[in-house]
Design an enzyme around this catalytic site. Structure first.
Site, PDB file in Angstrom:
ATOM      1  N   HIS A  98       0.816  -1.221   0.000  1.00 44.23           N
ATOM      2  CA  HIS A  98       0.000   0.000   0.000  1.00 44.23           C
ATOM      3  C   HIS A  98       0.847   1.268   0.000  1.00 44.23           C
ATOM      4  CE1 HIS A  98       0.167   1.007   4.377  1.00 44.23           C
ATOM      5  NE2 HIS A  98       0.181  -0.289   4.565  1.00 44.23           N
TER       6      HIS A  98
ATOM      7  N   ASP B 228       6.160   1.106   6.566  1.00 42.73           N
ATOM      8  CA  ASP B 228       4.718   0.814   6.454  1.00 42.73           C
ATOM      9  C   ASP B 228       4.076   1.860   5.553  1.00 42.73           C
ATOM     10  OD1 ASP B 228       2.163  -0.155   6.767  1.00 42.73           O
ATOM     11  OD2 ASP B 228       1.931   0.574   8.819  1.00 42.73           O
TER      12      ASP B 228
ATOM     13  N   GLU C  19      -5.141   2.149   2.799  1.00 40.88           N
ATOM     14  CA  GLU C  19      -5.147   0.900   3.569  1.00 40.88           C
ATOM     15  C   GLU C  19      -5.290   1.165   5.052  1.00 40.88           C
ATOM     16  OE1 GLU C  19      -3.235  -2.564   5.781  1.00 40.88           O
ATOM     17  OE2 GLU C  19      -2.780  -0.450   5.870  1.00 40.88           O
ATOM     18  N   GLU C  20      -4.656   2.242   5.525  1.00 42.94           N
ATOM     19  CA  GLU C  20      -4.548   2.438   6.976  1.00 42.94           C
ATOM     20  C   GLU C  20      -5.870   2.789   7.640  1.00 42.94           C
ATOM     21  OE1 GLU C  20      -2.275   1.405   8.552  1.00 42.94           O
ATOM     22  OE2 GLU C  20      -0.341   1.655   7.585  1.00 42.94           O
TER      23      GLU C  20
ATOM     24  N   ASP D 207       3.582  -6.288   3.477  1.00 40.81           N
ATOM     25  CA  ASP D 207       3.181  -5.192   4.368  1.00 40.81           C
ATOM     26  C   ASP D 207       3.555  -5.507   5.821  1.00 40.81           C
ATOM     27  OD1 ASP D 207       2.098  -2.880   5.387  1.00 40.81           O
ATOM     28  OD2 ASP D 207       0.008  -3.533   5.228  1.00 40.81           O
TER      29      ASP D 207
END
Lengths: 480, 480
Positions: free
Chosen positions: A277, A289, A323-324, A358
């Site tokens: 991501h 990340d 994504e987060e 990830d």
């Protein structure tokens, strides 16, 4: 040296590969692996430029959008095909300003971070006495209305574990804590950071919506700050805290997935999906990340793209957005992952495998294949290729493969897992400390090596990874 | 078990010591050492309570004053004599709010900390293009007016070294940078933190006054933020930064030294001075700088105080105030150190030795005695006592013994040095990360052991540590 070979050497960054026309898939996999391990892949320059040029890339932000445009341009320049961006609407969340102080028994600054999508405090802030619960279970056991006007705090510590299992055990306090606190009358929720470090940096992360919103302002405390509150309380003193946040929402924002392919030479409609991501939390620059993940899958795809012969099937790299901000309640899942699954629903039956990078940049130590193929010849080939770079065959099938490919896996696409060493990942994860200096270049290259080799083997095979395998195919070796 | 022995065991936290009436000073020193190494000294509870109850203790703050009152009460309760507080006026500095952003080539938050006594920015902040200098020398080489409207940045990295030598090499950029930048027209000064870590935490520290003030707003960047700016510039992009600070001054503040004694049994007017500082920077809780030092000297003094027989000379523990705001220009030195030297000027000729614990909590690995005694029997005794706990005899006389005892050493008091392992100290020093969790209890105890044994030996001896030694005394063993 032939002209073809010379060209290949250049495209593989001067790593030696013989002409592949007569080479077995396993030999090519070994060559891809060794080329990546030799370093100088595109991974380092990708993660360095991405994080330097755009810094934090929160979902729906201008930085995320600019990074996506840059990524698409860079993927085209690297020679990927069908490069395009698929946008989708989201409600973005903006941290704004935030601060916290201990105001009794003495005045001390506290290091906090609002949990993702937490509502702001009143503009004058809020104050309350802190009630400490050792675990979420203890909070749940508190009687109704017992926290009226209080600030509920869960002080549970995350356990350090190589496979990251401590995260799953700790996260429910973050996702469900605000709801449980609010239901008992609390005016705010505090959480010892879900993390394994002891620095004055708080770990953010999403928390659960209730009826479309996070019910009370919710914050993570850095681990030393949680210690300080616990010790103050242990001295028999009432601990009173002041919290301030100007967090806000942008309802009409958008995010996007960036898609790129190495088209298959024989069955291009069959897709091996490789995801990571592009968005990040807002305090760091999203290096581990998941800038590194986007670098790893891009570099792996690039090595395959530069081979003299394409794989039979298509390798599709997807750099997901948003994504987060995953919400575990409906509409649920990750925005980017759901958008992909929706947009590509008609193709999913031809997605032969999906995997995701990830979990930072530390080395991969284990692989897991779908049950249908775990005991077969394909798995033996993978093991032969990955053992030399320190990767075991997992004793378990893929589990919790990742938030982005979650929706397609749920829709029936077989999952592939390469598990990274997560002993140190949660020292950094979701903090301001997630910056480029934390990326270990040698371990980054090992990740590229494993993904390139494994994805190549899957894409150049005719193996059916689905549970309802074609007769015999599941346990049959890949025959190029 | 005799009543006297029973009492002694209690006072030494159940660590076994035989009755000392007929015991040699060296034997007593070994017993003190071993009692401290066995743990359960007062050091841990002191540093834990001090940092928990009062948190940060910036010079002149209410927290510093309350901590001093608490320390005095606690020293009395521990049985020290002549416990009192000596106040002195200072101009206090208050950090206020501060923030920084990269605003070009993209918008990114930056982690900064104003350097101590930096003036505020205008209330609307300030903006400028950044000009990077690899070293202070490079900044000094810039032509006059060449930085008009710019923000000057020195990006020099501090070197990690066991004896902390990297600090001395790096600090001139912090002390002199703002002046050099201002002289060339810069509107602000940025410094890569003087520190050895790579976290998103900036290291503060004092900078030099010019005509009674710091000439331009001056900030430390965390190391990853300095990297980010360097990389952005290396991509050929103009780096523009926005800075904001509401730092302010409190002209009529006061700080204080806390003084406590174990009075000597034979020559109480002769003083062995043992110092540390009670104030701290404002972002952390001053655990390693220098709450631990106050704990070490207090615990060492307490062990000596609890002996059945007092030393011949007086052991004086001084917990200094306002150490961190030291100004290298007149009036110069540390406020607390100067106040002490001024107030006790008449006694300084009878101060036989002065030492200071202010380099964190990691183990002591080396000791240095005044030149007059370095080669003598006293040094040999010290070496026999300290070798078992991993302490070498230094090959050099005491150097840069500490900011607090600096003024009395300058006035002629012989200096004593116990050097701690500083490999990790500057990862934490002057950051928000200076919190209790960073204190290693076993190493804290080793510090107490070394100080208690060495101070006892000096205080129970008749050794003259001054350069103009009494005939023969400098090289004479301590004779109890």
């Amino acid at each position: 040296m032939s002209a073809v070979l010379a060209l290949m050497l250049i495209s593989l960054d001067a790593t030696e590969l013989p002409a592949a026309a007569a080479t077995s898939p396993e030999t090519v996999a070994a060559q891809l692996r060794d080329a990546a391990m030799a370093g100088h892949t595109t991974a380092w320059s990708w993660v360095s430029e991405l994080t330097t040029r755009f810094g934090p890339r929160p979902a729906g932000s201008a930085n995320e959008q600019q990074a996506a445009a840059w990524a698409a341009a860079r993927l085209k320049a690297l020679g990927f095909e069908n490069v395009h961006i698929e946008s989708f609407p989201i409600t973005a969340w903006v941290r704004g300003s935030e601060s916290a102080q201990l105001i009794a028994p003495s005045v001390q600054p506290l290091v906090i971070a609002a949990l993702g999508e937490s509502p702001p405090t009143p503009s004058s802030g809020l104050e309350g006495d802190v009630v400490i619960f050792p675990t979420l279970t203890d909070l749940k056991a508190a009687p109704p209305a017992s926290l009226h006007g209080k600030i509920a705090m869960v002080s549970q510590r995350m356990v350090r574990a190589q496979d990251g299992a401590g995260y799953g055990a700790a996260v429910p306090a973050r996702t469900d804590g605000p709801k449980e606190a609010a239901e008992r009358g609390a005016i705010a929720f505090l959480l010892r950071s879900v993390g394994t470090d002891s620095h004055r940096l708080a770990h953010t992360g999403t928390t659960r919506y209730v009826d479309g919103r996070v019910p009370v302002p919710a914050f993570a405390l850095s681990s030393p700050d949680a210690d300080q509150i616990e010790r103050s309380a242990a001295l028999g003193q009432t601990v009173r805290v002041r919290l301030f946040s100007t967090a806000s929402y942008v309802p009409n924002a958008h995010s996007q997935n960036v898609i790129a392919e190495v088209r298959g030479r024989e069955r291009p409609q069959e897709v091996v999906l490789l995801g990571a991501h592009l968005d990040s939390w807002d305090q760091g620059t999203g290096a581990i990340d998941d800038g590194a993940g986007t670098a790893i899958v891009t570099a792996a795809g690039k090595l395959i793209r530069d081979l003299p012969r394409r794989p039979r099937r298509t390798v599709r790299v997807v750099l997901f957005g948003a994504e987060e901000v995953a919400q575990p309640t409906p509409p649920g899942g990750t925005f980017g992952g759901h958008s992909y699954a929706t947009n590509h629903q008609a193709e999913l039956a031809q997605h032969v495998l999906a995997g995701e990078s990830d979990l930072g940049t530390d080395r991969i130590y284990s692989f897991a294949l779908p049950v249908a193929t775990a005991p077969g010849e394909f798995a033996k080939t993978v093991l032969r290729i990955l053992t030399p770079i320190g990767v075991l065959a997992s004793e378990h099938p893929p589990e919790d493969v990742g938030a982005d490919v979650g929706p397609v896996v749920e829709a029936g696409v077989p999952a592939l897992q390469l598990t990274q060493d997560a002993m140190h990942y949660f020292d950094i994860h979701h903090t301001a400390d997630d910056t480029l200096d934390k990326v270990d270049r040698a371990q980054l290259d090992q990740n590229v090596a494993a993904w390139a080799a494994l994805v190549w083997l899957a894409a150049d095979s005719d193996v059916d990874f689905r549970p309802r395998a074609r007769s015999g195919a599941a346990n049959t070796a890949a025959k190029p």
